[in-house]
Motif scaffolding. Structure first.
Motif, PDB file in Angstrom:
ATOM      1  N   HIS A  43       0.855  -1.178   0.000  1.00  0.00           N
ATOM      2  CA  HIS A  43       0.000   0.000   0.000  1.00  0.00           C
ATOM      3  C   HIS A  43       0.895   1.234   0.000  1.00  0.00           C
ATOM      4  CE1 HIS A  43      -2.850   2.793   2.423  1.00  0.00           C
ATOM      5  NE2 HIS A  43      -3.012   2.992   1.135  1.00  0.00           N
ATOM      6  N   GLU A  45       0.806   5.005   0.342  1.00  0.00           N
ATOM      7  CA  GLU A  45      -0.049   6.108   0.802  1.00  0.00           C
ATOM      8  C   GLU A  45       0.267   7.426   0.101  1.00  0.00           C
ATOM      9  OE1 GLU A  45       0.025   6.511   5.037  1.00  0.00           O
ATOM     10  OE2 GLU A  45      -0.634   4.460   5.373  1.00  0.00           O
ATOM     11  N   SER A  48      -1.983   9.875  -4.750  1.00  0.00           N
ATOM     12  CA  SER A  48      -3.164  10.666  -4.382  1.00  0.00           C
ATOM     13  C   SER A  48      -4.502  10.035  -4.756  1.00  0.00           C
ATOM     14  CB  SER A  48      -3.066  12.062  -5.007  1.00  0.00           C
ATOM     15  OG  SER A  48      -3.038  11.948  -6.418  1.00  0.00           O
ATOM     16  N   CYS A  50      -7.836   8.249  -4.397  1.00  0.00           N
ATOM     17  CA  CYS A  50      -8.700   7.927  -3.254  1.00  0.00           C
ATOM     18  C   CYS A  50      -9.969   7.266  -3.753  1.00  0.00           C
ATOM     19  CB  CYS A  50      -9.080   9.192  -2.477  1.00  0.00           C
ATOM     20  SG  CYS A  50      -7.745   9.850  -1.491  1.00  0.00           S
ATOM     21  N   SER A  52     -13.979   6.548  -3.667  1.00  0.00           N
ATOM     22  CA  SER A  52     -15.098   7.475  -3.471  1.00  0.00           C
ATOM     23  C   SER A  52     -15.634   7.374  -2.055  1.00  0.00           C
ATOM     24  CB  SER A  52     -16.203   7.167  -4.479  1.00  0.00           C
ATOM     25  OG  SER A  52     -16.683   5.862  -4.266  1.00  0.00           O
ATOM     26  N   GLU A  53     -16.263   8.437  -1.594  1.00  0.00           N
ATOM     27  CA  GLU A  53     -16.842   8.489  -0.246  1.00  0.00           C
ATOM     28  C   GLU A  53     -17.813   7.324  -0.076  1.00  0.00           C
ATOM     29  OE1 GLU A  53     -16.666  11.055   2.209  1.00  0.00           O
ATOM     30  OE2 GLU A  53     -15.056  12.085   1.153  1.00  0.00           O
ATOM     31  N   GLY A  58      -9.638   3.173   0.666  1.00  0.00           N
ATOM     32  CA  GLY A  58      -8.780   4.169   1.296  1.00  0.00           C
ATOM     33  C   GLY A  58      -8.007   4.909   0.242  1.00  0.00           C
ATOM     34  N   CYS A  59      -7.205   5.843   0.680  1.00  0.00           N
ATOM     35  CA  CYS A  59      -6.371   6.605  -0.239  1.00  0.00           C
ATOM     36  C   CYS A  59      -5.098   5.833  -0.533  1.00  0.00           C
ATOM     37  CB  CYS A  59      -6.043   7.964   0.367  1.00  0.00           C
ATOM     38  SG  CYS A  59      -7.474   9.047   0.455  1.00  0.00           S
ATOM     39  N   GLY A  60      -4.528   6.143  -1.669  1.00  0.00           N
ATOM     40  CA  GLY A  60      -3.283   5.503  -2.064  1.00  0.00           C
ATOM     41  C   GLY A  60      -3.511   4.412  -3.089  1.00  0.00           C
TER      42      GLY A  60
END
Length: 130
Positions: A43, A45, A48, A50, A52-53, A58-60
């Motif tokens: 992973h 991090e 950038s 991400c 969707s909500e 998660g991001c990354g």
């Protein structure tokens, strides 16, 4: 700097289970002894991207590498003994059409898809004969 998270997983199969030195070969339905799936998940991090909500991600960026190992998918055994450190390999059954071997590779294809890369780790010669 970059933050990298490395996760290592090992999953032992519940099919044709047994201790490493007592269970060998393949079952009638193509399950091999000592079958372990190893997965390495990386992973990053710092990337950038991400999810969707509400998507649960998660991001990354994530990447995964999967490796499966197990006994040779043929009918064979090896007697373990304290007095014999290198017991002979015995082909325990004749399977002229290699049906159990075929079932094993069909199972791998259904679980992982192509390509399936097979690496032969069997010694081709020994310093001392058995």
């Amino acid at each position: 700097g970059r933050t990298l998270n490395l996760t290592l997983l090992a999953r032992r199969s519940r099919h044709f289970a047994g201790t490493r030195y007592l269970k060998r070969g393949v079952s009638d339905c193509g399950k091999v002894a000592n079958d372990v799936e190893h997965e390495q998940i990386l992973h990053d991090e710092s990337v950038s991207a991400c999810a969707s909500e509400g998507g649960g991600g998660g991001c990354g960026m994530f990447s995964s590498f999967l490796q499966v190992r197990g006994s040779i998918p043929t009918f064979w055994t090896q007697e373990s003994s304290v007095t014999m450190p290198k017991p002979p390999i015995v082909l325990s059954r004749v399977d002229p059409r290699y049906q159990a071997t075929q079932c094993h590779f069909e199972d791998l294809m259904s679980r992982y898809g192509a390509p399936i890369v097979v690496v032969d780790l069997v010694k081709q010669s020994e310093r001392k004969e058995r």
